[in-house]
Design an enzyme around this catalytic site. Structure first.
Site, PDB file in Angstrom:
ATOM      1  CG  ASN A  37      -4.707   8.622  -3.069  1.00 54.73           C
ATOM      2  OD1 ASN A  37      -3.788   7.688  -3.512  1.00 54.73           O
ATOM      3  ND2 ASN A  37      -5.182   9.203  -1.646  1.00 54.73           N
TER       4      ASN A  37
ATOM      5  CE  LYS B 118      -7.618   1.800  -0.941  1.00 58.31           C
ATOM      6  NZ  LYS B 118      -6.189   2.991  -0.081  1.00 58.31           N
TER       7      LYS B 118
ATOM      8  CG  HIS C 156      -4.866   2.053   5.673  1.00 65.17           C
ATOM      9  ND1 HIS C 156      -6.593   2.128   5.627  1.00 65.17           N
ATOM     10  CD2 HIS C 156      -4.604   3.070   4.685  1.00 65.17           C
ATOM     11  CE1 HIS C 156      -6.681   2.708   5.052  1.00 65.17           C
ATOM     12  NE2 HIS C 156      -5.541   3.883   3.858  1.00 65.17           N
TER      13      HIS C 156
ATOM     14  CG  HIS D  42      -0.366   7.208  -0.695  1.00 66.09           C
ATOM     15  ND1 HIS D  42      -1.812   7.909  -1.582  1.00 66.09           N
ATOM     16  CD2 HIS D  42      -0.520   6.495   0.361  1.00 66.09           C
ATOM     17  CE1 HIS D  42      -3.119   6.601  -0.784  1.00 66.09           C
ATOM     18  NE2 HIS D  42      -1.947   6.278  -0.015  1.00 66.09           N
ATOM     19  CG  LEU D  43       4.712   5.870  -5.442  1.00 64.60           C
ATOM     20  CD1 LEU D  43       5.550   4.337  -6.995  1.00 64.60           C
ATOM     21  CD2 LEU D  43       6.442   6.079  -4.604  1.00 64.60           C
TER      22      LEU D  43
ATOM     23  CG  ASP E  94      -1.395   4.850   4.170  1.00 63.89           C
ATOM     24  OD1 ASP E  94      -1.610   5.272   3.256  1.00 63.89           O
ATOM     25  OD2 ASP E  94      -2.066   5.037   4.398  1.00 63.89           O
TER      26      ASP E  94
ATOM     27  CG  HIS F 152      -9.768   4.956   3.370  1.00 65.31           C
ATOM     28  ND1 HIS F 152      -8.439   4.948   3.404  1.00 65.31           N
ATOM     29  CD2 HIS F 152     -10.132   4.783   4.941  1.00 65.31           C
ATOM     30  CE1 HIS F 152      -8.137   5.814   4.377  1.00 65.31           C
ATOM     31  NE2 HIS F 152     -10.038   5.575   5.180  1.00 65.31           N
TER      32      HIS F 152
ATOM     33  CB  ALA G 247      -4.278  12.717   6.499  1.00 66.05           C
TER      34      ALA G 247
ATOM     35  CG  HIS H 116      -1.672   1.492   1.042  1.00 64.56           C
ATOM     36  ND1 HIS H 116      -2.758   1.075   1.789  1.00 64.56           N
ATOM     37  CD2 HIS H 116      -1.610   2.467   1.173  1.00 64.56           C
ATOM     38  CE1 HIS H 116      -4.053   2.298   1.623  1.00 64.56           C
ATOM     39  NE2 HIS H 116      -2.995   2.952   1.678  1.00 64.56           N
TER      40      HIS H 116
HETATM   41  C1  NCD Z   1      -3.117   9.130   2.777  1.00 61.48           C
HETATM   42  C2  NCD Z   1      -2.831   9.430   1.061  1.00 61.48           C
HETATM   43  O1  NCD Z   1      -2.340  11.169   1.784  1.00 61.48           O
HETATM   44  O2  NCD Z   1      -2.907   9.640   0.188  1.00 61.48           O
HETATM   45  N1  NCD Z   1      -2.929   9.338   3.947  1.00 61.48           N
HETATM   46  C3  NCD Z   1      -3.553   9.297   4.571  1.00 61.48           C
HETATM   47  O3  NCD Z   1      -3.348   9.304   5.739  1.00 61.48           O
HETATM   48  N2  NCD Z   1      -3.134   7.582   4.785  1.00 61.48           N
HETATM   49  C4  NCD Z   1      -4.363   8.500   1.516  1.00 61.48           C
HETATM   50  C5  NCD Z   1      -5.083   6.816   2.922  1.00 61.48           C
HETATM   51  O4  NCD Z   1      -4.882   6.413   2.693  1.00 61.48           O
HETATM   52  O5  NCD Z   1      -6.188   7.415   3.511  1.00 61.48           O
HETATM   53 ZN    ZN Z   2      -3.353   5.214   1.946  1.00 60.28          ZN
END
Ligand code: NCD
Ligand code: ZN
Length: 330
Positions: free
Chosen positions: A40, A94, A165, A14-15, A237, A131, A253, A12
């Protein structure tokens, strides 16, 4: 003493895109054999064309031929033809409840309208990554969402559902109840509770969705992971936001943990005397659950201490300023 990890996977991740992608991708492509890439983006990855384009950008930024970008589509209702076309180029789809986290505005707002797509996914063996939070009171969101998970797991018993997560004891118990359900656990949720986020001075760098919960929840996640739970795997994450978006009112976040994930996990597993289970958590379970054959890549951790920098580019990493005792051998 060294630790050798075979084909570590981050299930999991985010890039992002653009310059942020350029800055953060090498931390993962250098030390992992593959990662599940979250969709996302500013414009969600919700078509095969976008999947292909994003994957190319990731490979260009990551600059590693021993890295598999396991792509995901952003959940919306897809037709049979769209799913057939995408199936071999994605690891799963997702699902975000609408508005629940960063860039999820176009997520699902009515869960009674998605069964046809889920049924196609079940038939085509396309995993569903979720999620799992309601839009109720922040500490209850994950618990409240369990009723949705329950309906999905029972209505689609052959659909592989991944609870992303997870942060609560109840979620761990839920995974145990359904053989078609797996879960990912982050590094930070194995380390912190809500106290670390807001119990003293407020720590925006530890603010993420889902928010870290109670000590009992932390213990339950740790018990599951450090006992080798066969359906719980690592997903960082890691979610980078530039410092000015974290240290401000209305802070974003997300915790950026990619550069420290392996060294910190090694510490955690070593501290509980279960280094023997790290390979399982970091790769083997994911390979079994998803049926993956990642690129062969050995990563060696050496017992050489180092200090985590305050910033990588514009982003403050998890553990900034801390001294870690394991380093990734280059
Ligand atoms: C993630 C993000 O910033 O893309 N943020 C997070 O707090 N984990 C999105 C997500 O996985 O909820
Ligand atoms: Zn995430």
């Amino acid at each position: 003493m060294n630790i050798v990890l075979n084909s570590p996977l981050d299930m999991h991740l985010h890039l992002r895109e653009g310059t942020m992608l350029q800055d953060v991708a090498p931390f993962t492509t250098g030390s992992f054999a593959g990662a599940v890439i979250m969709p996302n983006l500013v414009s969600p990855v919700d078509s095969l064309e976008k999947v292909r384009r994003y994957k190319e950008e990731i490979h260009a930024a990551g600059n590693s031929d021993s890295f598999a970008a396991y792509m995901t589509l952003f959940f919306k209702n897809y037709t049979r033809a769209e799913l057939i076309a995408a199936k071999d180029e994605i690891i799963g789809i997702k699902l975000y409840p609408a508005g629940i986290t960063t860039r999820s505005e176009s997520g699902v707002s009515n869960f009674s309208t998605i069964d046809e797509t889920l049924s196609l996914m079940e038939e085509m063996e396309i995993p569903l990554l979720v999620h799992g939070e309601s839009n109720g009171f922040v500490l209850d969101r994950e618990r409240e969402f369990l009723t949705v998970y329950e309906r999905l797991a029972e209505t689609f018993p052959k659909l592989h559902i991944i609870m992303e997560h997870i942060t609560t004891a109840e979620a761990v118990e839920f995974v145990d109840r359904y053989p078609n359900v797996s879960a990912t656990v982050t590094l930070h949720h194995l380390m912190i509770t809500l106290d670390d986020v807001i119990g003293g001075l407020m720590e925006p760098d530890l603010f993420c969705k889902p928010i870290a919960k109670r000590p009992e929840d932390l213990e339950s996640l740790r018990d599951a992971v450090f006992s080798g739970h066969e359906r719980i795997m690592f997903g960082s994450d890691s979610a980078p936001h530039p410092r000015h978006k974290k240290e401000c009112c209305g802070c974003a976040a997300g915790i950026f943990s990619a550069p420290v994930a392996l060294p910190m996990l090694a510490e955690l597993f070593e501290d509980v005397g279960r280094l023997d289970l790290l390979q399982n958590f970091i790769s083997d379970i994911a390979c079994k659950r998803y049926g993956l054959h990642p690129p062969e890549k050995q990563i060696t951790l050496e017992k050489i201490s180092w200090e985590v920098p305050e910033l990588y580019g514009k982003v403050k990493p998890f553990g900034a300023g801390r001294t870690l005792r394991w380093s990734i051998a280059r």
